[in-house]
Design an enzyme around this catalytic site. Structure first.
Site, mmCIF file in Angstrom:
data_model
loop_
_atom_site.group_PDB
_atom_site.id
_atom_site.type_symbol
_atom_site.label_atom_id
_atom_site.label_comp_id
_atom_site.label_asym_id
_atom_site.label_seq_id
_atom_site.Cartn_x
_atom_site.Cartn_y
_atom_site.Cartn_z
ATOM 1 N N ARG A 111 0.841 -1.193 0.000
ATOM 2 C CA ARG A 111 0.000 0.000 0.000
ATOM 3 C C ARG A 111 0.875 1.242 0.000
ATOM 4 N NH1 ARG A 111 -3.391 -2.803 -1.652
ATOM 5 N NH2 ARG A 111 -5.382 -3.369 -0.704
ATOM 6 N N HIS B 108 -0.780 0.035 -9.653
ATOM 7 C CA HIS B 108 -1.512 -0.873 -8.751
ATOM 8 C C HIS B 108 -1.952 -2.112 -9.537
ATOM 9 C CE1 HIS B 108 -4.002 -1.135 -4.815
ATOM 10 N NE2 HIS B 108 -3.739 -2.362 -5.283
HETATM 11 P P1 NDP Z 1 -1.833 -11.452 5.228
HETATM 12 O O1 NDP Z 1 -2.781 -10.868 6.213
HETATM 13 O O2 NDP Z 1 -1.998 -12.876 4.852
HETATM 14 O O3 NDP Z 1 -0.350 -11.261 5.766
HETATM 15 C C1 NDP Z 1 0.071 -10.127 6.434
HETATM 16 C C2 NDP Z 1 1.462 -10.352 6.987
HETATM 17 O O4 NDP Z 1 1.927 -9.114 7.546
HETATM 18 C C3 NDP Z 1 1.489 -11.379 8.121
HETATM 19 O O5 NDP Z 1 2.670 -12.168 8.050
HETATM 20 C C4 NDP Z 1 1.521 -10.501 9.378
HETATM 21 O O6 NDP Z 1 2.162 -11.092 10.497
HETATM 22 C C5 NDP Z 1 2.356 -9.350 8.877
HETATM 23 N N1 NDP Z 1 2.117 -8.152 9.703
HETATM 24 C C6 NDP Z 1 0.966 -7.480 9.896
HETATM 25 N N2 NDP Z 1 1.156 -6.461 10.765
HETATM 26 C C7 NDP Z 1 2.453 -6.503 11.131
HETATM 27 C C8 NDP Z 1 3.255 -5.742 12.011
HETATM 28 N N3 NDP Z 1 2.744 -4.717 12.701
HETATM 29 N N4 NDP Z 1 4.546 -6.076 12.161
HETATM 30 C C9 NDP Z 1 5.071 -7.132 11.493
HETATM 31 N N5 NDP Z 1 4.374 -7.906 10.629
HETATM 32 C C10 NDP Z 1 3.075 -7.593 10.454
HETATM 33 O O7 NDP Z 1 -1.899 -10.509 3.939
HETATM 34 P P2 NDP Z 1 -1.655 -10.917 2.421
HETATM 35 O O8 NDP Z 1 -0.332 -11.583 2.327
HETATM 36 O O9 NDP Z 1 -2.827 -11.606 1.865
HETATM 37 O O10 NDP Z 1 -1.607 -9.462 1.732
HETATM 38 C C11 NDP Z 1 -0.651 -8.505 2.103
HETATM 39 C C12 NDP Z 1 -0.967 -7.153 1.493
HETATM 40 O O11 NDP Z 1 -0.621 -7.126 0.112
HETATM 41 C C13 NDP Z 1 -2.430 -6.753 1.488
HETATM 42 O O12 NDP Z 1 -2.836 -6.279 2.747
HETATM 43 C C14 NDP Z 1 -2.466 -5.685 0.430
HETATM 44 O O13 NDP Z 1 -2.233 -4.427 1.019
HETATM 45 C C15 NDP Z 1 -1.309 -6.029 -0.487
HETATM 46 N N6 NDP Z 1 -1.762 -6.427 -1.827
HETATM 47 C C16 NDP Z 1 -1.412 -5.645 -2.897
HETATM 48 C C17 NDP Z 1 -1.779 -6.005 -4.168
HETATM 49 C C18 NDP Z 1 -1.333 -5.205 -5.332
HETATM 50 O O14 NDP Z 1 -1.746 -5.481 -6.456
HETATM 51 N N7 NDP Z 1 -0.481 -4.228 -5.156
HETATM 52 C C19 NDP Z 1 -2.564 -7.212 -4.430
HETATM 53 C C20 NDP Z 1 -2.878 -7.953 -3.236
HETATM 54 C C21 NDP Z 1 -2.490 -7.558 -1.997
HETATM 55 P P3 NDP Z 1 1.569 -12.422 11.197
HETATM 56 O O15 NDP Z 1 1.803 -13.527 10.200
HETATM 57 O O16 NDP Z 1 2.361 -12.573 12.417
HETATM 58 O O17 NDP Z 1 0.114 -12.149 11.417
HETATM 59 C C1 OXD Z 2 -5.581 -6.187 -3.053
HETATM 60 C C2 OXD Z 2 -5.123 -5.270 -4.084
HETATM 61 O O1 OXD Z 2 -5.494 -5.858 -1.874
HETATM 62 O O2 OXD Z 2 -5.393 -5.518 -5.280
HETATM 63 O O3 OXD Z 2 -6.061 -7.287 -3.411
HETATM 64 O O4 OXD Z 2 -4.470 -4.280 -3.762
#
Ligand code: NDP
Ligand code: OXD
Length: 312
Positions: free
Chosen positions: A227, A275
């Site tokens: 993001r 994006h």
């Molecule tokens: P998940 O919720 O599966 O994973 C999030 C990870 O971040 C987990 O490992 C979590 O830790 C870690 N995390 C969260 N908060 C913290 C913190 N404060 N400190 C350290 N680690 C933290 O999310 P996804 O993998 O499914 O997606 C990740 C992000 O990718 C989405 O939220 C979105 O913003 C972005 N995205 C972007 C896209 C694009 O096209 N640009 C497409 C899809 C997604 P823990 O495992 O310990 O909970």
């Molecule tokens: C998502 C994205 O969060 O596309 O899936 O950014």
């Protein structure tokens, strides 16, 4: 009982067909800004949404679940949601595959110095560069969730030296794991290619800032596919200009589309994608959504759901 769909309307028919293929006949209603097609709000059992207007969910007394149309839920949970209705995160194999490709593509781009080869070719220059040992190239992934863990595993399979940082401790095959605020400095210090796949929460906002960038080794690169507000834009530009950070790939921005006058556009060390790191694939996403609808109808909880405490 009906399913209400609110998204980019040009996609709606493909979503409709994908959900019908999974669930059979379906009362699929399109949530247009004027609310014209909603019908009786009491019919609405499920909503599929990305970021509808604030407070919009309050009018559905029989709502059983809100399905997010993306992996990130920041734009949805900021919308004043009804108490007690689960928000279901999207885990879509098509989206995961797309993100894997994006991360591998840009990691290889920097690792194998393809920009320099493109520049040489443009200048008509035949110039071989030294080839770095993949096993010694340290890639670090912020976020080891669905997308981060998958990208990490595939980079590992390509023999990169991969680490990840998450909130809770992890034990993933072949991946050095760091966690929590205390683990961040050591993770950054060993990371030459930083990939951000964190969710946007109050804790992670602005995490790619001057202090954290300065802890990366000189010449590191940054790939932000999560993001825009994870990055403090001015701090990144300063770190690129003073040469501490060699380059950045940015897919997401504070304001999208990225405004025409934003300095990122013209910066010679920044690669921009709109994006598009990975898009939700209707046909694979519909399988997961349909599975959760069947679970709810059978009296089971959907999964995974957003934890309102952590915001992801
Ligand atoms: P998940 O919720 O599966 O994973 C999030 C990870 O971040 C987990 O490992 C979590 O830790 C870690 N995390 C969260 N908060 C913290 C913190 N404060 N400190 C350290 N680690 C933290 O999310 P996804 O993998 O499914 O997606 C990740 C992000 O990718 C989405 O939220 C979105 O913003 C972005 N995205 C972007 C896209 C694009 O096209 N640009 C497409 C899809 C997604 P823990 O495992 O310990 O909970
Ligand atoms: C998502 C994205 O969060 O596309 O899936 O950014």
């Amino acid at each position: 009982m009906a399913l209400l769909f609110s998204a980019r309307y040009e996609d709606s028919e493909r979503w409709h067909q994908a959900l019908v293929a999974e669930l059979g006949d379906l009362d699929f209603r399109l949530w247009t800004p004027d609310g014209a097609n909603i019908g009786d709000p009491a019919d609405i059992e499920f909503v599929l949404a990305w970021g509808p207007k604030k407070g919009a969910f309050k009018e559905f007394p029989n709502l059983k679940a809100i399905f997010c149309l993306g992996a990130g839920v920041d734009h949805l949970i900021s919308r004043d949601l009804p108490d007690g209705v689960p928000v279901v995160r999207l885990v879509d194999p098509g989206l995961t595959r797309g993100m894997r490709e994006y991360v591998i593509y840009w990691t290889l781009h920097y690792h194998r110095r393809f920009k320099e080869y493109a520049d040489s070719a443009a200048a008509g220059e035949w110039r071989q560069l030294p080839q770095a040992d993949t096993r010694k190239r340290r890639v670090g992934i912020l976020g080891l969730g669905v997308l981060g863990a998958d990208a990490a595993a595939h980079l590992c399979a390509l023999e990169f030296d991969v680490a990840g940082w998450s909130r809770s401790a992890k034990a993933l095959d072949g991946i050095e794991s760091f966690h929590g605020t205390d683990g961040l400095a050591a993770f950054l210090a060993r990371t030459e290619i930083l990939v951000n796949l964190l969710p946007l929460t109050p804790e992670t906002t602005g995490i790619i800032n001057a202090e954290n960038l300065s802890q990366l080794p000189k010449g590191a690169v940054v790939i932000n596919a999560a993001r825009g507000p994870h990055v403090v834009d001015d701090d990144l530009i300063r770190a690129l200009d003073d040469g501490h950070i060699a380059a950045a790939t940015l897919d997401v921005f504070h304001t999208e589309p990225l405004p025409a006058d934003h300095p990122f556009w013209a910066h010679p060390k920044i690669n921009i994608t709109p994006h598009a790191a990975s898009l939700t694939v209707q046909e694979t996403a519909a399988v997961a959504i349909a599975d959760n609808i069947r679970r709810i109808r059978a009296g089971e909880p959907p999964a995974p759901i957003v934890d309102p405490e952590t915001g992801y």
